[in-house]
Every structure is written in C-alpha cells, then in structure tokens.
Scaffold this active site. Structure first.
Site, PDB file in Angstrom:
ATOM      1  N   ASP A  84       0.832  -1.203   0.000  1.00 45.09           N
ATOM      2  CA  ASP A  84       0.000   0.000   0.000  1.00 45.09           C
ATOM      3  C   ASP A  84       0.868   1.257   0.000  1.00 45.09           C
ATOM      4  O   ASP A  84       2.027   1.237   0.390  1.00 45.09           O
ATOM      5  CB  ASP A  84      -0.917   0.015   1.223  1.00 45.09           C
ATOM      6  CG  ASP A  84      -0.136   0.050   2.534  1.00 45.09           C
ATOM      7  OD1 ASP A  84       0.881  -0.672   2.623  1.00 45.09           O
ATOM      8  OD2 ASP A  84      -0.521   0.791   3.451  1.00 45.09           O
ATOM      9  N   GLU A  85       0.277   2.340  -0.432  1.00 41.08           N
ATOM     10  CA  GLU A  85       0.845   3.687  -0.322  1.00 41.08           C
ATOM     11  C   GLU A  85       2.304   3.758  -0.809  1.00 41.08           C
ATOM     12  O   GLU A  85       3.133   4.450  -0.219  1.00 41.08           O
ATOM     13  CB  GLU A  85       0.736   4.191   1.122  1.00 41.08           C
ATOM     14  CG  GLU A  85      -0.719   4.328   1.563  1.00 41.08           C
ATOM     15  CD  GLU A  85      -0.885   4.688   3.022  1.00 41.08           C
ATOM     16  OE1 GLU A  85      -1.853   5.411   3.340  1.00 41.08           O
ATOM     17  OE2 GLU A  85      -0.084   4.232   3.851  1.00 41.08           O
TER      18      GLU A  85
END
Length: 545
Positions: A350-351
């Site tokens: 993620d991210e």
C-alpha cells in the site's frame, strides 16, 4: 532488546425479539436480545437469557431450567484427545479464579452433572468451528466436530455466565447458565484483526492480551504489521541491523523494540492455543524507511537515510532495479515463513507513492513468486490488484466511501478472477479512526467512525461487482500512529471490535443495530471485569445512563 516504557435487515420493533434461522438443522428459534422498552438493563441478570451474547448465535432455543456450577462440577473431556484436554484446561483456567471451584478435569463419562466437552467428527453440519451447546439442570454438553469448534463454544459458555467470572479473585455466585440449546456456525471463515506493532512497539505479553480479547469474540486471525517506516520488529538473522538499528525507535522517537525469533514463535504458539492463525506482514516496497536506514545498499543512491519517527506516508521505497533488493526480500520471507505455520505471508504493497507504477509492477512480479517459493500464499493490501495477483492471493480492501469507483472495480475484477477478498473498509473497520472529531486518540483521514457505523454494513454487498462468494471475511485493523499503551488500544478497539466480530461470525439476518446495541451495552460489565477501558458511545444505552 530495547523495550518501550509501556505506559440491513428491517429493525425489529415491539418486544425486540431476535428471530434467527438455524443454519445447521435446528429449525427456527427465538432469542430474547433486549429489554421490552429498548433499554439496557441497569444490572446483570442472575441468569443471562440464552444467546444474549456477542456475536449472537445462529440458532437459540431456550428451554427448561438453568444449569448451576458448584464446587462439585467437573469438566469432562475425551482423554485420548490432546486438543480436548487443552480446551478443558483452558476452560478450567478461565473459571477457577472467580468461582473458587476446583473444576477437576476428568474423562467425559465421569463428568455427569458437570460440563462435558465432546468431539464428534461425524457431525459434519458443524464444520470446523461450529458447536452445539445444550444446558439444563443435569449438566452442560458442548459438542463440536473439531477442536476449534470446542474452543469457540467455550467462549459462548463463558459469556452466558455472569461477567464476574472474568475476575481473577473469588467472587460471589451463583454461576448459572440458562437452559436450552445453541447451535452455531460462523458466517465467514476469515475473521481477523490487525495489530500494528511497527508504529509503536508492543511487548509479547501485550500482544497476548490482545489475542485473548480477540478470542472472546471468536476472531480467528491475527494479522501482525511487523515493519514500517518507523520500526522493524522481527529478527532476521541474515540482516541483523533490521532490528538492532531499524527496531531502535518508534513514532515520536521512543525506544522501540523488536521480537527475537523465539519471542515471535511464542506469539504464534499462544495464538494457536486460541485457534488463531498469525499472518505476518512485511510491508514493501514502500513503508520501508527502517530497512533503508539499516542497509544503505537497499537505496538507489547507496546512502542510508536517518531513522524516521513521523507519521507521513508514501515517502520511502526499496530500490526496484537493484538485485540486492530481491536477495533481501527473499531472505526476509524465507526466515519469517520458517517461523510461521499459517498459510499466508502479507507483503503489504500500500501507499507506495515513491515507487513508479512500472517499478511497482516489476517489483510485485518478482516478489510474489518468492512467497510461493517458501511455501506460503501471498496476502497484500488491495493496491496489489494494480498488478497481477498471484494465484490464490488474498487481497485486503481498505478503501472507503470516497475511494474512486475505478479502483473499487479493479478490486472487484480481481475477486472475479479468483483472488480471495478480505474487507477492511477504513471508514467502517479501521479501529484507529476517531469516533468523533473530539476523540483524543486516533486519526480521521477516512472520516469519523462511531460505533453504529462500524457495525451497520453488510460485507456480502459492500463492494460493487464482487460476489458474496468472493468475500472470505473481514478484518479490523488497529494502526498505532497515535496509540502507545494497551489502554490506548482498548479505548479504540472497544466497543467497535465486538460488532465487527459479529459481522464476521453471525448470520446476515441477525444483524440489526437496535437489538445489537442492547447486547453490546451489557458487554460493559464484562469489559469492566476484564479491565478493558472503552469508549462510552452515546449511541449505546450503557447500564446506569
């Protein structure tokens, strides 16, 4: 090792009776789940109505007089079964301190008039985690097809007793279990919670405490977020500076900490004794400042950045073109997989804002096979669907109401193509989201999440385009950017965690806020007995208010 100083179904009306349809052949049953005036009781009843617990059982048939535990009560087990004996010891360990009773563990046939734990491998309708509890003046019989079912049934038996049974000193009785039959199986096979030990470190004993809280509500998966920008928390022999340097701090600059391999194995063992599978997460290619600071060669420029103790995201990335990056990831997965008997290794994903899309695809195409190489199945946050998820991969969706429709469709398409889907919508299940704008702890980037909002949604229909069959279950993540103590964990997890556990366990037709909030209110007695600090939401009719 440095250790931190720890500081929708239509609403029921009228009598608020819950009608639950048995999924395992018990027919239709009715359970009283609240008072007739829709208010929580000011005090606990001497005999808790059968099924007035959390999660609510699939089928409840109240009948006859209650069973009363006495000093003569014995716990009967199948003495040929190591698992049956372990569950019997666990039950006795729960009940002895408050009752003061010896509760001797004996062979099942010698426990007439007591509590019998019975394994019946031929009772296929109960599945791996289901159970049947029969209670009456002549005793209690708990039947399951598998040991995990016995353990889940023990949590029901426990909640049917007065909450004082949770205290660690002798209390006054009486200790009664309402008469009748509960037959219960879970809605979803995956019912999880995640604990972030990277932003703030939590000791082995603190993690065990969290595991016990999960067990009470029949949660069966513990996802441990073991690495992030602010700290690396698991020993890796081939890359020792990950912990000696990368584990030496946390958000705000505290002393951090890490688990030795033996400590991690103790967490895994303890979780297994509560029939919980541990999923370790090493978040890559972003969220990696702790690793990048530990080893300069993991950086594209060969320069190690300083340790990071803030809470901004998307600032870091492993160097995708370098071969050493994959040697590093291979070693980490190999060593952690060897310590973890469960099916999954979670690779985050993620991210990764500092990783280009092309590099991200390249990275995941190289890393996912490494998980399979070491005998595990890939789990990852839903950004993994921006690549091609490995066969059988577990995709964890953490979007929210404002997530773009195209992103939601990408996740749904992956589910249609065979990926398993676990739902963790941030504006429903993230336990670190503030309850209201005035909540002192937590964050609010996904909005505020009051107790009703966390409960009042249907996982089967939540993500457009994803079939009910694609949803393997739900998970409640507890991120710790702002949480440094077990009291902090408690007040953010409770009272939302029990409701999310109910969404994962109980049949869809039992999910009703107006009845649930009354059962939740009565859980406050148990929270108090267990020493759990909790948020007294104005949406819940707490006793005495």
């Amino acid at each position: 090792m440095p250790v931190s100083q720890r500081r929708r179904i239509p609403r029921l009306i009228g009598s608020l009776l819950l009608v639950a349809t048995a999924g395992v052949g018990c027919g239709e049953a009715t359970a009283d789940t609240g008072s007739a005036d829709g208010k929580a009781a000011a005090a606990e009843p001497e005999v808790r109505p059968l099924g007035r617990i959390v999660p609510v059982p699939a089928s409840v048939i109240p009948e006859g007089e209650p069973y009363t535990l006495t000093r003569a009560t014995r716990i009967g087990i199948d003495e040929t079964s190591r698992e049956s004996r372990a569950v019997g010891r666990y039950l006795a360990g729960l009940l002895r301190p408050a009752t003061g009773f010896p509760l001797h563990i004996v062979d099942e046939d010698a426990a007439r008039g007591g509590i019998r734990l019975r394994l019946d491998p031929d009772d296929t309708g109960l599945g791996d985690e289901g159970y049947r509890l029969r209670s009456g003046p002549d005793g209690v019989t708990l039947t399951a097809r598998a040991p995990a079912g016995l353990f889940r049934g023990v949590q029901t038996l426990r909640q049917q007793l007065p909450s004082a049974v949770e205290r660690r000193s002798v209390q006054e009785g009486p200790w009664k279990i309402a008469g009748g039959t509960i037959t219960d199986t879970p809605r979803y096979a995956y019912r999880g919670a995640m604990l972030d030990v990277a932003r703030h470190f939590f000791t082995v004993d603190e993690v065990k405490r969290f595991i016990d809280q999960l067990a009470l509500y029949k949660i069966n998966t513990l996802h441990l977020h073991l690495s992030d920008d602010q700290g690396w928390r698991i020993a890796v022999d081939s890359w020792p500076r990950l912990t000696t340097h990368g584990g030496s701090t946390e958000v705000g600059g505290g002393p951090g900490g890490f688990y030795t391999k033996e400590e991690y194995k103790e967490i895994v063992r303890y979780a297994a004794s509560r029939y919980q599978e541990v999923i370790p997460e090493i978040d890559v290619p972003g969220h990696t400042f702790a690793a990048l600071s530990s080893y300069a060669e993991l950086n594209c420029d060969g320069v190690a950045p300083p340790l990071y103790t803030g809470i901004k995201v998307g600032l870091s990335s492993l160097c995708v073109p370098k071969d050493v990056t994959y040697d590093f990831v291979d070693d980490v997965i190999r060593e952690i997989a060897a310590l973890t008997p469960g099916r999954y290794v979670h690779i985050g994903g993620d991210e990764a804002h500092s990783t280009s899309h092309d590099d991200y695809v390249t990275f995941m195409d190289k890393v996912q096979p490494l998980v399979a190489k070491h005998g595990k199945t890939v789990a990852g946050w839903h950004q993994l669907t921006g690549t091609k998820p490995a066969e059988g991969a577990l995709v964890q969706y953490w979007g929210h109401d404002r997530t773009p429709a195209a992103e939601k469709e990408r996740v749904a398409a992956a589910a249609r193509n065979g990926a398993g889907l676990v739902l963790s919508p941030a504006d429903r299940s993230y336990l670190d989201m503030k309850y209201t704008k005035d909540t002192k702890l937590g964050l609010a980037w996904a909005g505020t999440v009051e107790v009703r909002r966390s409960y009042d949604w249907n996982p089967a229909t939540y993500l457009p385009g994803a079939s009910e069959e694609a949803v393997l279950g739900i998970e409640a993540p507890l991120w710790t950017e702002t949480l440094a103590t077990t009291a902090d964990l408690d007040v953010m997890a409770f009272p939302r965690l029990p409701g999310l556990a109910e969404l994962g366990w109980s049949p869809a037709n039992t999910h009703d806020w107006d009845t649930y909030k009354l059962r939740l209110a009565e859980q406050s007695f148990r929270f108090d007995a267990l020493g759990i600090d909790y948020y007294r939401s104005p949406q819940v009719p707490w006793p005495g208010e």
